[in-house]
Design an enzyme around this catalytic site. Structure first.
Site, mmCIF file in Angstrom:
data_model
loop_
_atom_site.group_PDB
_atom_site.id
_atom_site.type_symbol
_atom_site.label_atom_id
_atom_site.label_comp_id
_atom_site.label_asym_id
_atom_site.label_seq_id
_atom_site.Cartn_x
_atom_site.Cartn_y
_atom_site.Cartn_z
ATOM 1 N N TYR A 33 0.491 -1.021 -0.145
ATOM 2 C CA TYR A 33 0.375 0.175 -0.341
ATOM 3 C C TYR A 33 1.084 1.294 -0.220
ATOM 4 C CZ TYR A 33 0.578 1.474 5.324
ATOM 5 O OH TYR A 33 1.369 1.298 5.959
ATOM 6 N N LYS A 149 6.279 -2.040 1.764
ATOM 7 C CA LYS A 149 5.356 -1.553 2.640
ATOM 8 C C LYS A 149 4.404 -2.107 2.434
ATOM 9 C CE LYS A 149 3.079 3.006 3.412
ATOM 10 N NZ LYS A 149 3.596 3.112 4.200
ATOM 11 N N GLU A 181 11.709 2.544 14.289
ATOM 12 C CA GLU A 181 10.975 3.146 14.043
ATOM 13 C C GLU A 181 9.848 3.394 14.204
ATOM 14 O OE1 GLU A 181 10.331 2.728 9.676
ATOM 15 O OE2 GLU A 181 9.675 0.230 10.231
ATOM 16 N N LEU A 205 11.177 1.490 7.271
ATOM 17 C CA LEU A 205 10.770 1.496 6.045
ATOM 18 C C LEU A 205 11.815 2.927 5.408
ATOM 19 C CD1 LEU A 205 8.174 1.165 4.069
ATOM 20 C CD2 LEU A 205 6.819 3.024 4.921
#
Length: 285
Positions: A33, A149, A181, A205
């Site tokens: 996505y 992702k 993260e 990411l």
């Protein structure tokens, strides 16, 4: 007004949007996505999101069902059809629908492509940017390919619920003693004017907003160091902040109950937010 969404080539009212129960995104989280922000009716960092989408699909050996030009047209159509001024466009592509089997279906199985809008009036003027976020730390137990992702977002969702239960706004994930993260964002600290953020790799990411913010920071003669840092180092920092497509640059003022810096948004995060929004609006499409 009824929201119009895009499903496999058609623009339909959201109540009529349907995806097969055999879709591999539903059965296996076998999909990717992207989320692109819209400010003043225009797309922010579209090319970056489109490029990362293509990379994610390639890493999972999923075909690319739309050209970048066609994808841009779909985004623009959704903005127009939904009269979207400020908000987000969510895009999801899965490997498609096939009888349930761990083995990938035939290569010619059509991908499932879904896009929809989310209106967020005043997206760029979020009150939390003026007050700052409180975060907690949690163990990072996700799979090892966080650079893709994917729609595997259960643990980040659990992390946000852990933060909510603790009276915080979000969580930073920790692996081998250092921060990877946030649940849906990249993490940063500032010490003696230097911006420190995790280096790229499979552990995090590769944020589109991250790339832009670091580029703008260097252009503004700010020092940047890409390396891992611990929660303890973050608590001792002068500032901390996060970046993402939907939050842009947002200060962090508390980590695991410890005040960061003065407990208020600092100069670096505040200035980077201003620069990012100004420059991104200039380049919006």
């Amino acid at each position: 007004m009824t929201r119009t969404v895009y499903v496999n080539g058609d623009y339909v009212p959201e109540a009529e949007a349907k995806v097969s129960v055999f879709d591999r995104g539903f059965l296996f989280a076998d999909g990717v996505y992207e989320v692109t922000s819209v400010l003043d009716g225009k797309l922010i960092d579209f090319d970056g999101h489109a490029k990362r989408l293509e990379r994610s699909l390639g890493e999972l050996e999923i075909g690319v069902p739309l050209s970048r030009e066609d994808l841009l047209e779909v985004h623009r159509q959704l903005i127009a059809r939904n009269e979207l001024t400020d908000g987000l466009i969510y895009l999801q592509i899965t490997r498609g629908a096939a009888d349930r089997d761990f083995i990938y279906p035939a290569a010619d199985t059509p991908q499932t492509v879904v896009l929809f809008t989310q209106a967020k009036p005043g997206l760029a003027d979020s009150p939390v940017a003026r007050t700052g976020l409180k975060v907690i730390s949690i163990d990072d137990i996700r799979w090892g390919r966080r650079d893709i992702k994917t729609v595997q977002l259960l643990y980040p969702s659990m992390g946000k619920m852990m933060a909510k239960a603790a009276g915080a706004d979000d969580a930073w994930m920790v692996e081998d003693g250092v921060v990877t993260e946030g649940t849906s964002n990249n993490a940063y600290i500032v010490k003696n004017g230097k911006i420190i953020t995790r280096h790229l790799g499979t552990e995090i990411l590769h944020g589109i907003t991250r790339a832009a913010v670091l580029r703008f920071a260097r252009e503004a003669q700010m020092e940047v160091e890409e390396r891992a840092f611990s929660i303890e180092e973050a608590q001792d920092a002068d500032e901390a902040f996060i970046t993402s497509a939907s939050s842009f640059v947002t200060p962090v003022v508390e980590i695991d109950g410890a005040t960061v810096g003065t407990g208020k948004p600092g100069f670096v995060a505040t200035r980077l937010r201003e620069i990012y929004l100004d420059e991104s609006r200039k380049k919006s499409v």
